[in-house]
Write a protein that holds these residues in place. Structure first.
Motif, mmCIF file in Angstrom:
data_model
loop_
_atom_site.group_PDB
_atom_site.id
_atom_site.type_symbol
_atom_site.label_atom_id
_atom_site.label_comp_id
_atom_site.label_asym_id
_atom_site.label_seq_id
_atom_site.Cartn_x
_atom_site.Cartn_y
_atom_site.Cartn_z
ATOM 1 N N ASP A 366 24.497 -18.313 2.070
ATOM 2 C CA ASP A 366 24.272 -19.562 1.327
ATOM 3 C C ASP A 366 22.823 -19.855 0.981
ATOM 4 N N LYS A 367 21.963 -18.846 1.027
ATOM 5 C CA LYS A 367 20.562 -19.103 0.694
ATOM 6 C C LYS A 367 20.048 -18.055 -0.290
ATOM 7 N N PRO A 368 19.310 -18.496 -1.312
ATOM 8 C CA PRO A 368 18.719 -17.528 -2.246
ATOM 9 C C PRO A 368 17.559 -16.787 -1.583
ATOM 10 N N ALA A 369 17.326 -15.571 -2.025
ATOM 11 C CA ALA A 369 16.175 -14.804 -1.543
ATOM 12 C C ALA A 369 14.931 -15.293 -2.265
ATOM 13 N N ALA A 370 13.970 -15.783 -1.528
ATOM 14 C CA ALA A 370 12.740 -16.282 -2.137
ATOM 15 C C ALA A 370 11.913 -15.109 -2.654
ATOM 16 N N PRO A 371 11.610 -15.067 -3.954
ATOM 17 C CA PRO A 371 10.818 -13.956 -4.480
ATOM 18 C C PRO A 371 9.380 -14.000 -3.994
ATOM 19 N N LYS A 372 8.861 -12.835 -3.694
ATOM 20 C CA LYS A 372 7.455 -12.722 -3.291
ATOM 21 C C LYS A 372 6.639 -12.327 -4.514
ATOM 22 N N ARG A 373 5.339 -12.312 -4.385
ATOM 23 C CA ARG A 373 4.490 -11.947 -5.519
ATOM 24 C C ARG A 373 4.342 -10.443 -5.626
ATOM 25 N N ALA A 374 3.932 -9.977 -6.804
ATOM 26 C CA ALA A 374 3.623 -8.569 -7.001
ATOM 27 C C ALA A 374 2.259 -8.248 -6.394
ATOM 28 N N PRO A 375 2.049 -7.003 -5.998
ATOM 29 C CA PRO A 375 0.749 -6.643 -5.415
ATOM 30 C C PRO A 375 -0.312 -6.432 -6.478
ATOM 31 N N LEU A 376 -1.550 -6.641 -6.109
ATOM 32 C CA LEU A 376 -2.646 -6.166 -6.933
ATOM 33 C C LEU A 376 -2.640 -4.646 -6.894
ATOM 34 N N PHE A 377 -3.257 -4.016 -7.881
ATOM 35 C CA PHE A 377 -3.322 -2.566 -7.888
ATOM 36 C C PHE A 377 -4.017 -2.062 -6.628
ATOM 37 N N ASN A 378 -3.352 -1.182 -5.892
ATOM 38 C CA ASN A 378 -3.878 -0.558 -4.676
ATOM 39 C C ASN A 378 -4.226 -1.583 -3.593
ATOM 40 N N GLU A 379 -3.595 -2.724 -3.646
ATOM 41 C CA GLU A 379 -3.905 -3.781 -2.685
ATOM 42 C C GLU A 379 -3.687 -3.333 -1.239
ATOM 43 N N HIS A 380 -2.703 -2.471 -1.027
ATOM 44 C CA HIS A 380 -2.341 -2.075 0.333
ATOM 45 C C HIS A 380 -2.698 -0.622 0.634
ATOM 46 N N GLY A 381 -3.580 -0.053 -0.210
ATOM 47 C CA GLY A 381 -3.910 1.358 -0.054
ATOM 48 C C GLY A 381 -4.420 1.712 1.333
ATOM 49 N N GLU A 393 -12.986 7.586 8.036
ATOM 50 C CA GLU A 393 -13.739 8.697 7.438
ATOM 51 C C GLU A 393 -12.858 9.523 6.515
ATOM 52 N N ALA A 394 -11.626 9.782 6.926
ATOM 53 C CA ALA A 394 -10.706 10.564 6.102
ATOM 54 C C ALA A 394 -10.355 9.817 4.824
ATOM 55 N N VAL A 395 -10.137 8.506 4.937
ATOM 56 C CA VAL A 395 -9.813 7.701 3.765
ATOM 57 C C VAL A 395 -10.981 7.680 2.790
ATOM 58 N N LEU A 396 -12.204 7.536 3.315
ATOM 59 C CA LEU A 396 -13.395 7.533 2.459
ATOM 60 C C LEU A 396 -13.523 8.853 1.709
ATOM 61 N N ASP A 397 -13.246 9.943 2.380
ATOM 62 C CA ASP A 397 -13.306 11.260 1.734
ATOM 63 C C ASP A 397 -12.287 11.356 0.596
ATOM 64 N N LEU A 398 -11.090 10.855 0.827
ATOM 65 C CA LEU A 398 -10.053 10.870 -0.211
ATOM 66 C C LEU A 398 -10.454 10.027 -1.410
ATOM 67 N N LYS A 399 -11.127 8.913 -1.154
ATOM 68 C CA LYS A 399 -11.587 8.070 -2.239
ATOM 69 C C LYS A 399 -12.677 8.733 -3.060
ATOM 70 N N ILE A 400 -13.584 9.388 -2.358
ATOM 71 C CA ILE A 400 -14.682 10.080 -3.050
ATOM 72 C C ILE A 400 -14.129 11.195 -3.937
ATOM 73 N N ARG A 401 -13.105 11.848 -3.471
ATOM 74 C CA ARG A 401 -12.492 12.937 -4.235
ATOM 75 C C ARG A 401 -11.531 12.471 -5.301
ATOM 76 N N GLY A 402 -11.287 11.151 -5.383
ATOM 77 C CA GLY A 402 -10.409 10.596 -6.405
ATOM 78 C C GLY A 402 -8.942 10.792 -6.119
ATOM 79 N N VAL A 403 -8.587 11.129 -4.887
ATOM 80 C CA VAL A 403 -7.180 11.315 -4.530
ATOM 81 C C VAL A 403 -6.483 9.983 -4.398
ATOM 82 N N VAL A 404 -7.159 9.003 -3.816
ATOM 83 C CA VAL A 404 -6.639 7.651 -3.701
ATOM 84 C C VAL A 404 -7.589 6.686 -4.370
ATOM 85 N N ALA A 405 -7.055 5.535 -4.749
ATOM 86 C CA ALA A 405 -7.886 4.534 -5.433
ATOM 87 C C ALA A 405 -8.796 3.810 -4.455
#
Length: 405
Positions: A366-381, A393-405
């Motif tokens: 008997d209850k509607p699902a409350a919609p949540k907001r959309a994420p910003l780009f790579n907000e949860h990367g 350190e590993a994440v920074l390396d991936l960012k430098i290499r352009g693998v992740v945003a």
């Protein structure tokens, strides 16, 4: 509301509306949806500036919000081996892999079913396509205006010769949103099957197939009679005077669908303050009404045209037959039934700007699902990468290499 999808993780590699809206629906029901976006530009929908009719406001991208509510975003380069390695590691933790990439693109990116299942044999693999996974045009891209609307018979089903053109879909993402509900249902069925049998299914939903299902009764009649389905000519006289639309004095419309005309004619005569018509031999029973429908329609047409909609709302309030007012989207949003059932809910963007979204069309307890907001780009990367055990350190390396945003 019971979060029936809580504990389910969905990994999405998809853009636009058709497939993303499916996981958005499931996110509202409690699923953890990880959205993989292009490492530089994100989902192509983020750059969409117009629906074709209305300009999308810059402060609230409601089209993006509709199909990406409640997700977590990670910008990832799937053309690189390192990017695919991260994808595979996420897939190993997921229940569902969801994509709308064409077969050739899936092969190029190494994200086809066998490659994903090599890292998680129990994952449910879901493909959303334009016109199906098989056939000579399986690798041809499409949109809902093509595969759902034009190709399936839907557009022809509402065409009139006097239009002089093919009518456009009634809303942006119209077929996409209907198809998304179909995908969501397919995912839930596959999860149930896996829970009961341990078997992981491959799920396919296409815009064309969804549209043909929506035209299913017309399709069946067409095939049985050997006649294409088209609407009746505008000047064709309908048989039942209590089915149809009647214009009011202020240019609005009242829609009637009283299939049992004989039963509802007398109450309608009371509504229009013409009680003598209830015993008129021309309209005394259902058969008479059908025989003399043109005269009954003419009376109703003239009568409804004599008063404004507001007055007809009052007069029809206690009418026992089936009727409604033909409404626009703003009116539908504040309809008493919309409000009572919570079909529209308040949201805010990541920046705190308020807006409204329609809710998931399925409600639990008997209850509607409350919609949540959309994420910003790579907000949860960084958050998602940390869950995989990658240190700073590993994440920074991936960012430098352009693998992740």
């Amino acid at each position: 509301m019971t979060s029936v999808m809580q504990g389910v993780r969905i990994l999405e590699v998809a853009e636009h509306t058709f497939v993303p809206a499916a996981s958005a629906l499931l996110a509202d029901l409690g699923a953890d949806v990880i959205k993989i976006e292009h490492v530089e530009r994100g989902d192509a929908m983020r750059a969409l500036a117009s629906s074709g009719i209305a300009v999308v406001p810059k402060d609230v991208h409601v089209l993006l919000e509709h199909s990406n509510r409640g997700k977590r975003s990670l910008g990832l380069d799937l053309t690189s081996e390192a990017g695919r390695d991260i994808l595979y590691r996420i897939a190993a933790t997921a229940d569902v892999f969801l994509t709308n990439k064409l077969p050739s693109v899936r092969t190029k990116l190494h994200i086809d079913v066998d490659e994903i299942r090599a890292h998680n044999p129990k994952i449910i693999y879901v493909r959303g396509t334009g016109q199906g996974e098989h056939g000579p045009e399986a690798d041809r891209g499409s949109y809902d205006s093509l595969a759902f609307w034009a190709r399936s018979g839907v557009a022809t089903g509402i065409m009139q010769p006097e239009y002089g053109h093919v009518p456009v879909p009634p809303a942006p993402g119209f077929g996409d949103s209907i198809g998304a509900m179909t995908i969501a249902g397919g995912i839930m069925g596959a999860l149930f099957h896996r829970e009961r049998t341990g078997e992981a299914s491959t799920v396919d939903v296409s815009l064309l197939g969804t549209a043909m299902w929506s035209m299913g009764q017309a399709m069946a009649l067409s095939l049985l009679l050997g006649v294409p389905w088209t609407p009746p000519p505008a000047d064709q006289q309908r048989m039942n005077p209590l089915t149809g639309n009647y214009r009011t004095s202020d240019g609005r419309w009242v829609a009637l669908t009283c299939l049992q005309a004989g039963r509802y004619w007398a109450p309608m005569c009371d509504v229009i303050e013409r009680p003598e018509l209830a015993t008129d031999p021309r309209f005394a029973d259902h058969a008479s009404l059908m025989t003399n429908s043109a005269e009954a329609i003419a009376i109703l047409t003239e009568t409804f045209a004599a008063r404004p909609l507001a007055e007809w709302r009052v007069r029809l309030e206690n009418f026992v037959g089936q009727w409604t007012v033909v409404q626009d989207t703003l009116e539908a949003a504040v309809d008493v039934q919309t409000v009572a059932n919570g079909y529209v809910q308040e949201c805010t963007t990541a920046a705190g700007v308020p807006f409204q979204l329609t809710t998931v069309p399925v409600q639990y307890d008997d209850k509607p699902a409350a919609p949540k907001r959309a994420p910003l780009f790579n907000e949860h990367g960084d958050e998602i990468l940390a869950e995989l055990g990658l240190d700073t350190e590993a994440v920074l390396d991936l960012k430098i290499r352009g693998v992740v945003a």
